[in-house]
Write a protein that holds these residues in place. Structure first.
Motif, PDB file in Angstrom:
ATOM      1  N   ARG A 134       0.829  -1.212   0.000  1.00 49.80           N
ATOM      2  CA  ARG A 134       0.000   0.000   0.000  1.00 49.80           C
ATOM      3  C   ARG A 134       0.864   1.264   0.000  1.00 49.80           C
ATOM      4  N   LEU A 135       1.945   1.230   0.761  1.00 51.29           N
ATOM      5  CA  LEU A 135       2.850   2.377   0.796  1.00 51.29           C
ATOM      6  C   LEU A 135       3.506   2.594  -0.564  1.00 51.29           C
ATOM      7  N   LEU A 136       3.830   1.505  -1.219  1.00 46.04           N
ATOM      8  CA  LEU A 136       4.409   1.626  -2.558  1.00 46.04           C
ATOM      9  C   LEU A 136       3.399   2.191  -3.547  1.00 46.04           C
ATOM     10  N   GLN A 137       2.157   1.768  -3.413  1.00 44.25           N
ATOM     11  CA  GLN A 137       1.118   2.247  -4.327  1.00 44.25           C
ATOM     12  C   GLN A 137       0.985   3.766  -4.261  1.00 44.25           C
ATOM     13  N   GLN A 138       1.223   4.333  -3.091  1.00 47.15           N
ATOM     14  CA  GLN A 138       1.140   5.785  -2.935  1.00 47.15           C
ATOM     15  C   GLN A 138       2.246   6.513  -3.699  1.00 47.15           C
ATOM     16  N   ARG A 139       3.294   5.805  -4.063  1.00 42.59           N
ATOM     17  CA  ARG A 139       4.409   6.413  -4.782  1.00 42.59           C
ATOM     18  C   ARG A 139       4.206   6.453  -6.292  1.00 42.59           C
ATOM     19  N   VAL A 140       3.271   5.646  -6.783  1.00 41.76           N
ATOM     20  CA  VAL A 140       3.131   5.489  -8.237  1.00 41.76           C
ATOM     21  C   VAL A 140       2.977   6.834  -8.944  1.00 41.76           C
ATOM     22  N   ASP A 141       2.044   7.656  -8.466  1.00 44.53           N
ATOM     23  CA  ASP A 141       1.758   8.919  -9.145  1.00 44.53           C
ATOM     24  C   ASP A 141       2.831   9.973  -8.922  1.00 44.53           C
ATOM     25  N   HIS A 142       3.803   9.674  -8.068  1.00 48.13           N
ATOM     26  CA  HIS A 142       4.899  10.608  -7.824  1.00 48.13           C
ATOM     27  C   HIS A 142       6.161  10.210  -8.596  1.00 48.13           C
ATOM     28  N   CYS A 143       6.050   9.152  -9.395  1.00 49.10           N
ATOM     29  CA  CYS A 143       7.166   8.740 -10.248  1.00 49.10           C
ATOM     30  C   CYS A 143       7.076   9.506 -11.561  1.00 49.10           C
ATOM     31  N   HIS A 144       8.096  10.267 -11.859  1.00 49.03           N
ATOM     32  CA  HIS A 144       8.094  11.081 -13.072  1.00 49.03           C
ATOM     33  C   HIS A 144       9.213  10.688 -14.039  1.00 49.03           C
ATOM     34  N   SER A 145      10.414  10.583 -13.535  1.00 51.80           N
ATOM     35  CA  SER A 145      11.550  10.288 -14.403  1.00 51.80           C
ATOM     36  C   SER A 145      11.754   8.780 -14.551  1.00 51.80           C
ATOM     37  N   GLY A 146      12.615   8.433 -15.510  1.00 48.66           N
ATOM     38  CA  GLY A 146      12.968   7.033 -15.673  1.00 48.66           C
ATOM     39  C   GLY A 146      13.624   6.470 -14.427  1.00 48.66           C
ATOM     40  N   ALA A 147      14.441   7.291 -13.770  1.00 47.20           N
ATOM     41  CA  ALA A 147      15.105   6.849 -12.540  1.00 47.20           C
ATOM     42  C   ALA A 147      14.083   6.570 -11.440  1.00 47.20           C
ATOM     43  N   ASP A 148      13.020   7.387 -11.379  1.00 49.41           N
ATOM     44  CA  ASP A 148      11.954   7.153 -10.399  1.00 49.41           C
ATOM     45  C   ASP A 148      11.314   5.788 -10.620  1.00 49.41           C
ATOM     46  N   ARG A 149      11.058   5.480 -11.879  1.00 48.59           N
ATOM     47  CA  ARG A 149      10.389   4.217 -12.194  1.00 48.59           C
ATOM     48  C   ARG A 149      11.294   3.011 -11.933  1.00 48.59           C
ATOM     49  N   VAL A 150      12.583   3.168 -12.236  1.00 49.03           N
ATOM     50  CA  VAL A 150      13.528   2.075 -11.974  1.00 49.03           C
ATOM     51  C   VAL A 150      13.572   1.774 -10.479  1.00 49.03           C
ATOM     52  N   ALA A 151      13.662   2.827  -9.660  1.00 47.70           N
ATOM     53  CA  ALA A 151      13.693   2.650  -8.209  1.00 47.70           C
ATOM     54  C   ALA A 151      12.398   2.011  -7.719  1.00 47.70           C
ATOM     55  N   PHE A 152      11.277   2.448  -8.291  1.00 52.65           N
ATOM     56  CA  PHE A 152       9.983   1.880  -7.893  1.00 52.65           C
ATOM     57  C   PHE A 152       9.914   0.403  -8.237  1.00 52.65           C
ATOM     58  N   GLU A 153      10.334   0.043  -9.459  1.00 49.53           N
ATOM     59  CA  GLU A 153      10.284  -1.359  -9.877  1.00 49.53           C
ATOM     60  C   GLU A 153      11.141  -2.229  -8.967  1.00 49.53           C
ATOM     61  N   ASP A 154      12.305  -1.730  -8.589  1.00 49.88           N
ATOM     62  CA  ASP A 154      13.166  -2.496  -7.682  1.00 49.88           C
ATOM     63  C   ASP A 154      12.477  -2.721  -6.338  1.00 49.88           C
ATOM     64  N   ASP A 155      11.884  -1.666  -5.803  1.00 49.76           N
ATOM     65  CA  ASP A 155      11.221  -1.769  -4.502  1.00 49.76           C
ATOM     66  C   ASP A 155       9.981  -2.663  -4.584  1.00 49.76           C
ATOM     67  N   LEU A 156       9.246  -2.535  -5.674  1.00 50.25           N
ATOM     68  CA  LEU A 156       8.048  -3.359  -5.846  1.00 50.25           C
ATOM     69  C   LEU A 156       8.410  -4.840  -5.898  1.00 50.25           C
ATOM     70  N   HIS A 157       9.392  -5.170  -6.699  1.00 49.88           N
ATOM     71  CA  HIS A 157       9.762  -6.579  -6.825  1.00 49.88           C
ATOM     72  C   HIS A 157      10.353  -7.113  -5.528  1.00 49.88           C
ATOM     73  N   ALA A 158      11.045  -6.263  -4.777  1.00 53.22           N
ATOM     74  CA  ALA A 158      11.568  -6.703  -3.482  1.00 53.22           C
ATOM     75  C   ALA A 158      10.420  -7.108  -2.551  1.00 53.22           C
ATOM     76  N   VAL A 159       9.346  -6.326  -2.550  1.00 50.69           N
ATOM     77  CA  VAL A 159       8.182  -6.644  -1.718  1.00 50.69           C
ATOM     78  C   VAL A 159       7.494  -7.910  -2.224  1.00 50.69           C
ATOM     79  N   LEU A 160       7.333  -8.011  -3.537  1.00 49.86           N
ATOM     80  CA  LEU A 160       6.637  -9.170  -4.098  1.00 49.86           C
ATOM     81  C   LEU A 160       7.391 -10.465  -3.813  1.00 49.86           C
ATOM     82  N   PHE A 161       8.718 -10.428  -3.940  1.00 50.81           N
ATOM     83  CA  PHE A 161       9.481 -11.641  -3.671  1.00 50.81           C
ATOM     84  C   PHE A 161       9.475 -11.980  -2.183  1.00 50.81           C
TER      85      PHE A 161
END
Length: 238
Positions: A134-161
């Motif tokens: 849920r905390l990660l979901q709150q970050r989705v709309d605050h991701c603007h740059s490619g670097a933001d999305r890369v960091a988000f994907e890393d954090d998301l997959h860490a939680v999923l695994f």
């Protein structure tokens, strides 16, 4: 010619002996606790009934695999360790780069793994992991740059695994992600439209997992995979 054949046979026997010694030492290490002493060089040579040089060569193989560390001096010897997932991912990604693997193959593999990872995560009943999501979901709309999305994907997959505890899948995903990011290929979700599409898909898949709906999570993951492959095909035609 006979001398050369004898030398080749001896070299072949030596390689097989080193390989067999490494395998025996590998099993010995894995049968014990991490960081436990498995013996000194002479001790291991006597135990395995091989020469010191053979043990040294086998030890180098195991050091490269991240299973062995050699400590010198008083209290030293050969100690069993465990490989680091990040180091393994780097090694395999480098191997793929050297072999000239297809640049898009890694991205295709990532999405294929997601089609199994997302439904598995939706079966998790850990309240703590759901709160992380849920905390990660709150970050989705605050991701603007490619670097933001890369960091988000890393954090998301860490939680999923953490939700599914699938070490092999995690390793394969780590390899695919590292290899993809090392490739000089364009971003799939480009521009403002691409950013909107990426945000929408992330909201949808996270919502499906939080709803604990494996079927919906699989549907969203497979839909995203089809969309992504279509975008890749479109890029190839440019």
């Amino acid at each position: 010619m006979a001398v050369r054949n004898a030398e080749e046979q001896e070299a072949s026997y030596s390689r097989r002996l080193v390989s067999a010694t490494a395998e025996t030492m590998r099993e010995l290490i894995l049968s014990r606790a991490e960081d436990e002493l498995i013996g000194s060089l002479p001790d291991i040579a006597r135990q395995l009934n091989v020469g010191i040089a053979t043990v040294q060569q086998a030890a180098r193989i195991l050091e490269h695999e991240g299973l062995l560390t050699v400590r010198r001096g008083p209290g030293g010897g050969y100690f069993g360790t465990r490989p680091d997932a990040a180091a393994l991912s780097r090694s395999v990604a480098t191997y793929l780069r050297v072999r000239g693997a297809d640049d898009y193959e890694a991205l295709e593999m990532m999405t294929l793994l997601d089609c199994e990872l997302m439904p598995a995560a939706a079966r998790c009943d850990s309240a703590a992991r759901h709160e992380d999501l849920r905390l990660l979901q709150q970050r989705v709309d605050h991701c603007h740059s490619g670097a933001d999305r890369v960091a988000f994907e890393d954090d998301l997959h860490a939680v999923l695994f953490a939700m599914v505890d699938r070490p092999l899948m995690e390793l394969l995903a780590g390899v695919a992600m590292r290899y993809y990011r090392s490739s000089p290929i364009p971003q799939v979700f480009e521009g403002e439209k691409g950013l909107i599409d990426w945000r929408r898909w992330r909201h949808q898949i996270i919502a499906a997992i939080l709803a604990r709906d494996p079927d919906l999570a699989r549907f969203e993951a497979e839909r995203h995979r089809r969309d992504l492959l279509a975008r890749l095909e479109k890029n190839d035609r440019r």
